[in-house]
Design a protein around this motif. Structure first.
Motif, mmCIF file in Angstrom:
data_model
loop_
_atom_site.group_PDB
_atom_site.id
_atom_site.type_symbol
_atom_site.label_atom_id
_atom_site.label_comp_id
_atom_site.label_asym_id
_atom_site.label_seq_id
_atom_site.Cartn_x
_atom_site.Cartn_y
_atom_site.Cartn_z
ATOM 1 N N SER A 197 0.811 -1.222 0.000
ATOM 2 C CA SER A 197 0.000 0.000 0.000
ATOM 3 C C SER A 197 0.843 1.270 0.000
ATOM 4 C CB SER A 197 -0.948 0.003 1.199
ATOM 5 O OG SER A 197 -0.240 -0.064 2.417
ATOM 6 N N ILE A 198 2.027 1.229 0.610
ATOM 7 C CA ILE A 198 2.865 2.430 0.664
ATOM 8 C C ILE A 198 3.465 2.739 -0.705
ATOM 9 C CG2 ILE A 198 4.834 3.532 1.822
ATOM 10 C CD1 ILE A 198 4.323 1.804 4.221
ATOM 11 N N LEU A 199 3.447 1.773 -1.612
ATOM 12 C CA LEU A 199 3.999 2.002 -2.941
ATOM 13 C C LEU A 199 3.216 3.082 -3.688
ATOM 14 C CD1 LEU A 199 6.284 1.056 -4.750
ATOM 15 C CD2 LEU A 199 4.781 -0.709 -5.662
ATOM 16 N N ALA A 200 1.937 3.259 -3.352
ATOM 17 C CA ALA A 200 1.159 4.335 -3.969
ATOM 18 C C ALA A 200 1.736 5.693 -3.611
ATOM 19 C CB ALA A 200 -0.306 4.257 -3.529
ATOM 20 N N ALA A 201 2.214 5.837 -2.376
ATOM 21 C CA ALA A 201 2.836 7.097 -1.954
ATOM 22 C C ALA A 201 4.133 7.349 -2.712
ATOM 23 C CB ALA A 201 3.090 7.077 -0.449
ATOM 24 N N MET A 202 4.917 6.290 -2.920
ATOM 25 C CA MET A 202 6.164 6.437 -3.667
ATOM 26 C C MET A 202 5.872 6.836 -5.117
ATOM 27 S SD MET A 202 8.444 5.671 -1.343
ATOM 28 C CE MET A 202 7.280 6.530 -0.287
ATOM 29 N N PHE A 203 4.887 6.186 -5.707
ATOM 30 C CA PHE A 203 4.530 6.480 -7.089
ATOM 31 C C PHE A 203 4.049 7.919 -7.224
ATOM 32 C CE2 PHE A 203 1.577 6.246 -10.777
ATOM 33 C CZ PHE A 203 2.481 5.818 -11.734
ATOM 34 N N GLN A 204 3.192 8.353 -6.298
ATOM 35 C CA GLN A 204 2.696 9.733 -6.351
ATOM 36 C C GLN A 204 3.831 10.736 -6.195
ATOM 37 O OE1 GLN A 204 0.190 12.309 -5.504
ATOM 38 N NE2 GLN A 204 0.959 13.189 -3.616
ATOM 39 N N MET A 205 4.783 10.444 -5.303
ATOM 40 C CA MET A 205 5.912 11.336 -5.077
ATOM 41 C C MET A 205 6.711 11.553 -6.369
ATOM 42 S SD MET A 205 8.936 10.911 -2.231
ATOM 43 C CE MET A 205 9.588 9.368 -2.866
ATOM 44 N N PHE A 206 6.973 10.474 -7.085
ATOM 45 C CA PHE A 206 7.771 10.583 -8.296
ATOM 46 C C PHE A 206 6.960 11.165 -9.459
ATOM 47 C CE2 PHE A 206 10.431 6.905 -6.481
ATOM 48 C CZ PHE A 206 11.325 7.788 -5.893
ATOM 49 N N VAL A 229 5.013 6.469 -17.186
ATOM 50 C CA VAL A 229 5.788 5.299 -17.579
ATOM 51 C C VAL A 229 7.237 5.438 -17.135
ATOM 52 C CG1 VAL A 229 6.673 3.992 -19.562
ATOM 53 C CG2 VAL A 229 4.268 4.716 -19.508
ATOM 54 N N ALA A 230 7.782 6.655 -17.202
ATOM 55 C CA ALA A 230 9.167 6.876 -16.766
ATOM 56 C C ALA A 230 9.334 6.539 -15.285
ATOM 57 C CB ALA A 230 9.570 8.323 -17.037
ATOM 58 N N VAL A 231 8.328 6.878 -14.472
ATOM 59 C CA VAL A 231 8.386 6.549 -13.051
ATOM 60 C C VAL A 231 8.387 5.036 -12.857
ATOM 61 C CG1 VAL A 231 7.124 6.660 -10.865
ATOM 62 C CG2 VAL A 231 7.315 8.703 -12.292
ATOM 63 N N ALA A 232 7.485 4.347 -13.537
ATOM 64 C CA ALA A 232 7.421 2.894 -13.409
ATOM 65 C C ALA A 232 8.708 2.238 -13.913
ATOM 66 C CB ALA A 232 6.211 2.355 -14.161
ATOM 67 N N ARG A 233 9.275 2.793 -14.989
ATOM 68 C CA ARG A 233 10.534 2.244 -15.510
ATOM 69 C C ARG A 233 11.668 2.430 -14.509
ATOM 70 N NH1 ARG A 233 10.219 4.599 -21.695
ATOM 71 N NH2 ARG A 233 8.975 2.912 -22.608
ATOM 72 N N TYR A 234 11.677 3.570 -13.833
ATOM 73 C CA TYR A 234 12.722 3.825 -12.839
ATOM 74 C C TYR A 234 12.631 2.815 -11.705
ATOM 75 C CZ TYR A 234 15.348 6.192 -9.136
ATOM 76 O OH TYR A 234 16.221 6.480 -8.124
ATOM 77 N N LEU A 235 11.415 2.581 -11.198
ATOM 78 C CA LEU A 235 11.241 1.589 -10.145
ATOM 79 C C LEU A 235 11.648 0.203 -10.633
ATOM 80 C CD1 LEU A 235 7.821 2.815 -8.711
ATOM 81 C CD2 LEU A 235 10.056 2.997 -7.595
ATOM 82 N N ARG A 395 -1.324 -2.240 -8.992
ATOM 83 C CA ARG A 395 -0.794 -2.313 -10.358
ATOM 84 C C ARG A 395 0.712 -2.028 -10.397
ATOM 85 N NH1 ARG A 395 -4.851 -4.258 -10.300
ATOM 86 N NH2 ARG A 395 -3.374 -5.980 -10.355
ATOM 87 N N ILE A 396 1.170 -1.070 -9.597
ATOM 88 C CA ILE A 396 2.605 -0.774 -9.583
ATOM 89 C C ILE A 396 3.369 -1.864 -8.850
ATOM 90 C CG2 ILE A 396 4.353 0.943 -8.980
ATOM 91 C CD1 ILE A 396 2.367 1.709 -11.246
ATOM 92 N N VAL A 404 4.425 -7.666 -14.743
ATOM 93 C CA VAL A 404 4.076 -6.943 -15.967
ATOM 94 C C VAL A 404 5.166 -5.917 -16.239
ATOM 95 C CG1 VAL A 404 1.586 -7.237 -15.590
ATOM 96 C CG2 VAL A 404 2.726 -5.168 -14.761
ATOM 97 N N ASP A 405 5.245 -5.454 -17.479
ATOM 98 C CA ASP A 405 6.222 -4.418 -17.789
ATOM 99 C C ASP A 405 5.688 -3.056 -17.345
ATOM 100 O OD1 ASP A 405 4.653 -3.173 -20.004
ATOM 101 O OD2 ASP A 405 5.090 -5.056 -21.036
ATOM 102 N N PRO A 406 6.547 -2.050 -17.245
ATOM 103 C CA PRO A 406 6.123 -0.741 -16.750
ATOM 104 C C PRO A 406 4.973 -0.129 -17.534
ATOM 105 C CG PRO A 406 8.500 -0.872 -16.716
ATOM 106 C CD PRO A 406 8.022 -2.105 -17.410
ATOM 107 N N GLU A 407 5.011 -0.245 -18.865
ATOM 108 C CA GLU A 407 3.952 0.331 -19.681
ATOM 109 C C GLU A 407 2.596 -0.303 -19.353
ATOM 110 O OE1 GLU A 407 7.837 0.947 -21.657
ATOM 111 O OE2 GLU A 407 6.836 -0.794 -20.764
ATOM 112 N N THR A 408 2.588 -1.613 -19.207
ATOM 113 C CA THR A 408 1.341 -2.316 -18.892
ATOM 114 C C THR A 408 0.842 -1.955 -17.503
ATOM 115 O OG1 THR A 408 1.959 -4.163 -20.326
ATOM 116 C CG2 THR A 408 0.275 -4.581 -18.653
ATOM 117 N N GLY A 409 1.752 -1.898 -16.551
ATOM 118 C CA GLY A 409 1.356 -1.561 -15.184
ATOM 119 C C GLY A 409 0.718 -0.189 -15.091
ATOM 120 N N VAL A 410 1.293 0.785 -15.770
ATOM 121 C CA VAL A 410 0.746 2.141 -15.765
ATOM 122 C C VAL A 410 -0.610 2.170 -16.455
ATOM 123 C CG1 VAL A 410 1.069 4.476 -16.685
ATOM 124 C CG2 VAL A 410 2.955 3.306 -15.538
ATOM 125 N N LYS A 411 -0.716 1.484 -17.582
ATOM 126 C CA LYS A 411 -2.002 1.445 -18.298
ATOM 127 C C LYS A 411 -3.083 0.794 -17.434
ATOM 128 C CE LYS A 411 -4.469 1.905 -22.159
ATOM 129 N NZ LYS A 411 -5.730 1.269 -21.785
#
Length: 422
Positions: A197-206, A229-235, A395-396, A404-411
């Motif tokens: 659940s805390i991963l949502a905070a990390m994603f929002q931050m980036f 997608v750049a954020v998901a790719r970085y993670l 999803r993240i 899943v790959d970053p593009e799919t996760g973001v979509k």
């Protein structure tokens, strides 16, 4: 505006029924036992604080009871049960006089709380915090603090790896070098980023660091683009490609606590934890997202609300207001020095007791600078915060686990959010 029927909009009525269904009839009935005030003149106060936060809050409430005639009965509800308990208490009409509510949930609860706009002087609180907790210019919850995330680093691990322990890893380039050096020169991991659940905070931050909103004003996903997608790719890079951060969140957390990780992104509350761990540490801004427009950090505030109760007398309400002032103003310094949070009170922030404290030099001062630099990114407030944040982290997390790959996760996250708000 407070709804006298205590029910509110159809959306929130549905949420109340869902919460009641989760807890069950026995859970609702159990709230009656939990919300006892001790006596007719006392004040019942619900919190969810545990650990160092919990012991500090207990000490503050004990001091208020010793110094005033308020007779506050503090009741702690475990964090994973807290909001279901609060919902069911409201549904059952058996509410505490005061309760802690995170600022991003104020929109969800606006129909069920007593506004304090005319009772509390908002000018005594820091502007950077107060502007984030107002709802349509109404003071529904009085801010106790801000609790943003920062980047903590283990100076002992840095030194063992041959890094300068006093040089904070506060740029993307520095953090890459730190992670690579630690993993090459030691048996330790580069660092830890919370999952689940805390991963949502990390994603929002980036995402916010990339100049994008998490949600638009119309509750559309603001990250369904190249920046998201750049954020998901970085993670994905630092976790799966480089292996600097473990997929397993439990393993990373244990490594940090065992002194076997270089860095950790965590909140203000971590000060009370890291003080006890036993290694030398530092705290800096989590300014590590590559190609950021302006480095931001995820933030929230604990607020104090007065749940609506038609049976509450004017005298009891006045005592409740007095307690909220005591807690958020007169005893706010201790919340900073002992628990490590950034007090909302201007007087506390400017006090010598706070600024000369170990907490200020270790972490609170850095968080204050971040607030002054406009780096706090509060999560968007909607009627469905729990639902949309669950969609994001799930999803993240799939990206983190390399499912899943970053593009799919973001979509998938973006489509899921659209489903929440349809």
């Amino acid at each position: 505006m407070v709804r006298l029927d205590g029910i509110g909009s159809s959306t929130n009525r549905r949420r109340f029924l869902q919460a009641a269904g989760t807890a069950g009839i026995a859970g609702i009935a159990g709230c009656g036992n939990l919300v006892t005030a001790g006596n007719d003149d006392g004040i019942s106060y619900w919190t969810l604080f545990g650990g160092g936060d919990g012991s500090t809050m207990k000490s503050i409430v004990d001091s208020i009871n010793d110094e005033t005639d308020l007779d506050v009965n503090r009741q702690r509800v475990p964090p994973d049960e807290y909001y279901n308990r609060l919902y069911t208490a409201l549904a059952a009409g058996e509410v505490p006089d005061v309760a802690i509510l995170r600022s991003e949930r104020l929109r969800e609860y606006e129909d069920y709380v007593v506004p304090m706009t005319d009772d509390i002087d908002s000018s005594v609180y820091a502007d950077a915090i107060m502007e984030k907790v107002l709802v349509d210019d109404e003071l529904l919850g009085v801010p106790l603090d801000a609790h943003p995330y920062g980047l903590w680093w283990n100076k002992d691990v840095f030194e063992e790896a041959g890094l300068d322990p006093e040089d904070p890893p506060n740029t993307p380039e520095k953090l890459r070098n730190v992670c690579q050096t630690i993993t090459e020169n030691t048996d330790y991991i580069g660092g830890h980023i919370h999952g689940d659940s805390i991963l949502a905070a990390m994603f929002q931050m980036f995402v916010r660091s990339m100049g994008r909103p998490l949600l638009t004003e119309d509750n559309e996903p603001g990250f369904d683009n190249e920046d998201g997608v750049a954020v998901a790719r970085y993670l994905d890079e630092i976790i799966n490609e480089r292996g600097w951060v473990p997929q397993d969140g439990t393993a990373g957390w244990e490594a940090w606590n065992n002194g076997e990780a270089g860095f950790l992104i965590d909140g203000t509350w971590h000060l009370s934890v890291v003080r006890e761990i036993g290694f030398d540490f530092g705290l800096t801004t989590p300014a590590v997202m590559p190609d950021a427009e302006k480095h931001m950090t995820n933030a929230s505030s604990h607020t104090l609300i007065i749940p609506y109760d038609e049976s509450r007398t004017d005298a009891r309400r006045e005592k409740t207001i007095k307690f909220i002032r005591e807690l958020t103003q007169n005893h706010a310094v201790k919340w900073g020095t002992d628990a490590g949070h950034l007090p909302a009170s201007k007087a506390a922030l400017e006090s010598d007791d706070l600024r000369n404290s170990d907490a200020w030099s270790k972490s609170v001062g850095t968080f204050y600078e971040m607030s002054q630099n406009g780096q706090f990114a509060y999560e968007p407030r909607t009627d469905s915060n729990t639902e949309y944040l669950d969609v994001i982290w799930q999803r993240i997390q799939s990206v983190r686990l390399n499912d899943v790959d970053p593009e799919t996760g973001v979509k998938q996250a973006a489509d899921g959010i659209r489903g929440v708000f349809d």
